[in-house]
Enzyme design. Structure first.
Site: not given
Ligand code: FAD
Ligand code: NAD
Length: 396
Positions: A11, A13, A37-38, A170, A297, A373
């Site tokens: 559950a 995105y 969902n977990k 971030e 993802d 944002k």
């Molecule tokens: P998730 O949103 O991670 O959801 C997965 C769900 O599955 C969760 O509810 C989890 O509890 C559940 N689940 C997992 N394993 C199990 C299991 N075994 N059994 C039951 N349930 C389970 N993307 C953007 O576009 N804009 C941003 O600004 C942005 N900011 C981010 C900031 C951070 C810090 C991070 C870490 C990521 C960010 N991302 C951003 C990336 C974005 O969060 C992910 O791409 C997005 O969450 C993927 O959605 P999803 O539905 O695939 O997985």
């Molecule tokens: P990422 O793969 O985008 O970035 C990981 C970074 O770690 C890269 O720059 C890589 O070169 C570096 N790295 C890899 N191996 C390393 C090593 N051994 N030592 C040092 N650096 C190393 O991963 P992320 O930042 O977790 O993002 C994951 C996804 O979530 C991406 O698609 C990103 O666009 C998305 N995301 C988006 C937002 C946003 O839009 N605001 C915020 C967070 C995440």
């Protein structure tokens, strides 16, 4: 024919938007929809860098599923998925319950990609769930408290952030905002605290617009973050990291933000994957299985130039909506619509009131980016829970 069974795993995105689309569009008894969902809550992964640093409470990033799912239309199962058996059309949960389906949606999100780097799994934290970020926040506070009892151990006050992708950038912004507060609370001299953001590539935010990257690095550097660019981490130890240069940085806290891969359950269940992600067809289906959809993802979608779209919430939401619509179409024996992403841009925060981004073709900086944002977060909350939820969660 009996009522078709749709089973949605996860559950986040992707899974939530699939569910909500079905909730909205299906008539009673057209399908039997189950969401597994977990937890009993959805979390905003995109906000997790804040509670991880302690600049917002963890609860803020949680949304109770009860408030957004209509239980008269959707069966909710709290459970942990252990394995999918696509040949039998069943899913086994950790407690050994077995659920069957006619149509499956895999939306289990991602896991940290550690690239086999020694010690990372064991000794580094990662920003991946509500429970994981609670641990990071508590650990940083514990390190400050420990330093007060062992003042020679200034390394307790060092935080290493491994990877300067969007997550690392971030999180750096939030940590920089939290440090003054922590120093005050624990009576620590701020000059003793070190925060390193270590990046393997020749630049922070590789592949992103250079002017925006320079702005981000400049803002964060002024806030006290020390960047080490072009410097891969090659090992993580209980007391810090070793860099490819051979240099060792002693640190009480290491947070790995070096990338993600699809949930390992997908690969374990026999689906063909690249970095844990299934290369889906135009309708987001797993190759060889016309009744298995993969969103978020766990899915790998390529653009017209043959390059994969990065895994983002923005794409996961759009995939969830498309998948929900296509499931309705399948059930009604209508034509499905291919998935075509409609990318709006990228916005990233650099701590309170600061950010960078590209919206359409336009670059945005500083408070404008931060405000945009917030606006995009509010639009998401409104989409899943209406005005009430958006207003409840707004934090300016
Ligand atoms: P998730 O949103 O991670 O959801 C997965 C769900 O599955 C969760 O509810 C989890 O509890 C559940 N689940 C997992 N394993 C199990 C299991 N075994 N059994 C039951 N349930 C389970 N993307 C953007 O576009 N804009 C941003 O600004 C942005 N900011 C981010 C900031 C951070 C810090 C991070 C870490 C990521 C960010 N991302 C951003 C990336 C974005 O969060 C992910 O791409 C997005 O969450 C993927 O959605 P999803 O539905 O695939 O997985
Ligand atoms: P990422 O793969 O985008 O970035 C990981 C970074 O770690 C890269 O720059 C890589 O070169 C570096 N790295 C890899 N191996 C390393 C090593 N051994 N030592 C040092 N650096 C190393 O991963 P992320 O930042 O977790 O993002 C994951 C996804 O979530 C991406 O698609 C990103 O666009 C998305 N995301 C988006 C937002 C946003 O839009 N605001 C915020 C967070 C995440």
């Amino acid at each position: 024919m009996s009522t078709p069974k749709i089973l949605i795993l996860g559950a986040g995105y992707g899974g939530l938007l699939t569910t909500l689309q079905l909730q909205k569009k299906l008539n009673y008894n057209e399908a039997d929809v189950t969401l597994v969902n977990k937890h009993t809550y959805h979390y905003l992964t995109t906000w997790l860098h804040e509670p991880a640093a302690g600049t917002a409470p963890a609860d803020h990033a949680r949304v109770d599923l009860d408030g957004i799912i209509d239980k008269s239309k959707i069966n909710f199962v709290k459970g942990v998925v252990e394995r999918i058996q696509p040949a039998e059309q069943t899913v086994t949960l950790q407690d050994q319950r077995v659920l069957s389906y006619d149509y499956l949606v895999i939306a289990l999100g991602s896991e940290p990609e550690t690239f086999g780097i020694e010690g990372l799994k064991e000794h580094a934290f990662s920003i991946r769930s509500i429970n994981a970020v609670r641990e990071i926040r508590e650990h940083i506070e514990y390190m400050f408290a420990k330093y007060k009892n062992e003042p020679e151990r200034t390394d307790y006050l060092t935080i290493v952030i491994g990877g300067a992708g969007f997550t690392g950038i971030e999180f750096s912004g939030e940590v920089a905002d939290r440090i003054p507060e922590l120093c005050k609370e624990f009576d620590v001299d701020p000059s003793l605290v070190k925060v390193y953001n270590i990046e393997a590539a020749p630049t922070a935010l590789p592949g992103f617009d250079k002017e925006l990257v320079d702005y981000a690095v400049d803002v964060l550097t002024r806030k006290g973050i020390e960047f080490r660019i072009n410097t891969p981490i090659k090992q993580c130890k209980p007391d810090g990291v070793v860099l490819a240069t051979g240099e060792e940085i002693k640190a009480g806290t290491v947070v790995w933000t070096g990338g993600v891969r699809g949930n390992s359950i997908v690969e374990k269940s026999g689906f063909e994957v690249m970095r844990g992600r299934v290369k889906v067809d135009e309708y987001l289906r797993a190759p060889g299985y016309e009744n298995v959809f993969v969103v978020g993802d766990c899915a790998l979608v390529f653009n017209e130039q043959g390059r994969p779209y990065p895994p983002t919430a923005q794409i996961a939401v759009q995939e969830g909506e498309n998948c929900g619509d296509n499931l309705v179409a399948l059930i009604r024996k209508e034509k499905m619509t291919p998935f075509v992403p409609n990318l709006q841009g990228t916005l990233a925060s650099l701590g309170k009131g600061e950010g960078i981004g590209i919206v359409g073709q336009k670059k945005v900086f500083g408070p404008t980016a931060a405000l945009l944002k917030k606006g995009s977060d509010l639009r998401y909350l409104y989409k899943i829970g209406g005005l009430g939820l958006a207003l409840k969660k707004v934090r300016l």
